[in-house]
Design an enzyme around this catalytic site. Structure first.
Site, PDB file in Angstrom:
ATOM      1  N   THR A  32       0.829  -1.200   0.000  1.00 34.67           N
ATOM      2  CA  THR A  32       0.000   0.000   0.000  1.00 34.67           C
ATOM      3  C   THR A  32       0.867   1.256   0.000  1.00 34.67           C
ATOM      4  O   THR A  32       0.486   2.278  -0.564  1.00 34.67           O
ATOM      5  CB  THR A  32      -0.913   0.012   1.240  1.00 34.67           C
ATOM      6  OG1 THR A  32      -1.691  -1.184   1.232  1.00 34.67           O
ATOM      7  CG2 THR A  32      -1.830   1.216   1.251  1.00 34.67           C
ATOM      8  N   TYR A  39       6.947 -11.466   4.677  1.00 36.80           N
ATOM      9  CA  TYR A  39       5.829 -10.935   3.907  1.00 36.80           C
ATOM     10  C   TYR A  39       5.541 -11.885   2.755  1.00 36.80           C
ATOM     11  O   TYR A  39       6.232 -11.882   1.735  1.00 36.80           O
ATOM     12  CB  TYR A  39       6.199  -9.544   3.398  1.00 36.80           C
ATOM     13  CG  TYR A  39       5.117  -8.786   2.668  1.00 36.80           C
ATOM     14  CD1 TYR A  39       3.799  -9.216   2.640  1.00 36.80           C
ATOM     15  CD2 TYR A  39       5.425  -7.599   2.011  1.00 36.80           C
ATOM     16  CE1 TYR A  39       2.826  -8.507   1.976  1.00 36.80           C
ATOM     17  CE2 TYR A  39       4.458  -6.872   1.344  1.00 36.80           C
ATOM     18  CZ  TYR A  39       3.162  -7.334   1.323  1.00 36.80           C
ATOM     19  OH  TYR A  39       2.206  -6.620   0.663  1.00 36.80           O
ATOM     20  N   LYS A  54       3.374 -12.630   7.842  1.00 38.17           N
ATOM     21  CA  LYS A  54       2.200 -11.942   7.291  1.00 38.17           C
ATOM     22  C   LYS A  54       1.759 -12.726   6.064  1.00 38.17           C
ATOM     23  O   LYS A  54       2.439 -12.725   5.034  1.00 38.17           O
ATOM     24  CB  LYS A  54       2.564 -10.508   6.922  1.00 38.17           C
ATOM     25  CG  LYS A  54       1.493  -9.705   6.199  1.00 38.17           C
ATOM     26  CD  LYS A  54       2.080  -8.334   5.848  1.00 38.17           C
ATOM     27  CE  LYS A  54       1.085  -7.408   5.157  1.00 38.17           C
ATOM     28  NZ  LYS A  54       0.804  -7.815   3.762  1.00 38.17           N
TER      29      LYS A  54
END
Length: 299
Positions: A47, A134, A162
């Site tokens: 993001t 990630y 994550k």
């Protein structure tokens, strides 16, 4: 370190026309997260368009966020194509005061499991920054197996995972499968906003949230409901956000969240080229969706 479980709110990284970071706009986005007392701020994630920013721009963004964080932990994106670049980015983040680094296996040439293992091991060892794995196959085109995550979780300095949230029907089994292979104490959390409430209800420790970067109070309410085992309330609040989730699925969360930041926070930033802002018809869909949400959710 004690990893900051709970809501990790991910703001965009607004830039000026020349591509430099608009630090004033970044502060306007980070301050409401600090005031809401989110559990952590996920700076420079997908993001936050980390892969479109230079090392210097990432360093400046991290320093600016840490300076106003008021003790809220900063988890900074440190992904790069080259291992030595990720090491330097992690060292920069640590020096700037970040609490942890978010590391994805960014690649051009497809990576093998052993290459990813060495990449993560090296960054953790040489940077001294706690690392959150990630897993984002939609952008990296690499999928972590449970076995690889289990191996990596036993590397000193790798403290969290994550994962992309699978469908609501599969998430409980997915979370249980990961718990059986990672070391005890490794934090397990989900991204993919529309299914993350179910991940929390299934026992996940964290929600890595795109919309949390703009509506931290509402997202915190979902997290806190799940933490006190009030699945009904978590699902009720999550259902109210379904119009946003539908837009994320249709246009991508990145494009939609830039539009919401402009409409709801007057942050006049465009995504980095070649990504284009939403077309006028798509933007109108976002405006309609926001207008239909209860005002107390838009915070």
């Amino acid at each position: 370190m004690t990893y900051p479980d709970g809501l990790s709110a991910f703001p965009i990284t607004p830039t000026n026309e020349d591509g430099s970071i608009d630090l004033g706009a970044l502060r306007e986005l980070v301050l409401p997260l600090v005031e809401a007392r989110v559990d952590s701020i996920g700076l420079l994630g997908s993001t936050g368009t980390y892969m479109y920013l230079s090392r210097e721009e990432r360093r400046r963004a991290t320093e600016a966020a840490v300076a106003i964080s008021g003790g809220v932990p900063i988890i900074a994106g440190i992904g790069a194509l080259r291992t030595d670049d990720s090491v330097r980015l992690a060292q920069d983040a640590r020096a700037a005061g970040a609490s942890a680094g978010l590391l994805a296996p960014v690649s051009y040439t497809p990576l093998t499991d052993e290459e990813v293992f060495e990449h993560f091991s090296t960054v953790a060892r040489e940077s001294g920054l706690p690392i959150c794995i990630y897993d984002n196959p939609g952008t990296t085109h690499f999928t972590f197996s449970p076995e690889l995550l289990g191996r990596l979780s036993r590397i000193e300095g790798i403290v969290a995972v994550k994962s992309p949230a699978p469908g609501a029907a599969e998430i409980r089994a997915h979370h249980f499968a990961l718990k059986t292979v990672v070391r005890n104490g490794c934090s397990l959390g989900y991204s993919g906003d529309w299914d993350s409430a179910e991940g929390l209800i299934a026992g996940a420790s964290s929600w890595y949230s795109v919309i949390g970067g703009l509506f931290p109070i509402t997202c915190l309410a979902i997290v806190r409901a799940a933490q006190r085992n009030d699945a009904g309330e978590a699902r009720r609040l999550n259902a109210h956000l379904e119009p946003i989730w539908s837009l994320f699925k249709e246009f991508s969360s990145l494009r939609v969240v830039y539009t919401i930041a402009e409409l709801n926070r007057a942050i006049h930033a465009k995504p980095p080229r070649p990504i284009l802002p939403l077309s006028p018809p798509a933007r109108a869909k976002v405006e309609t969706a926001l207008a239909g949400l209860p005002a107390d959710l838009l915070r």
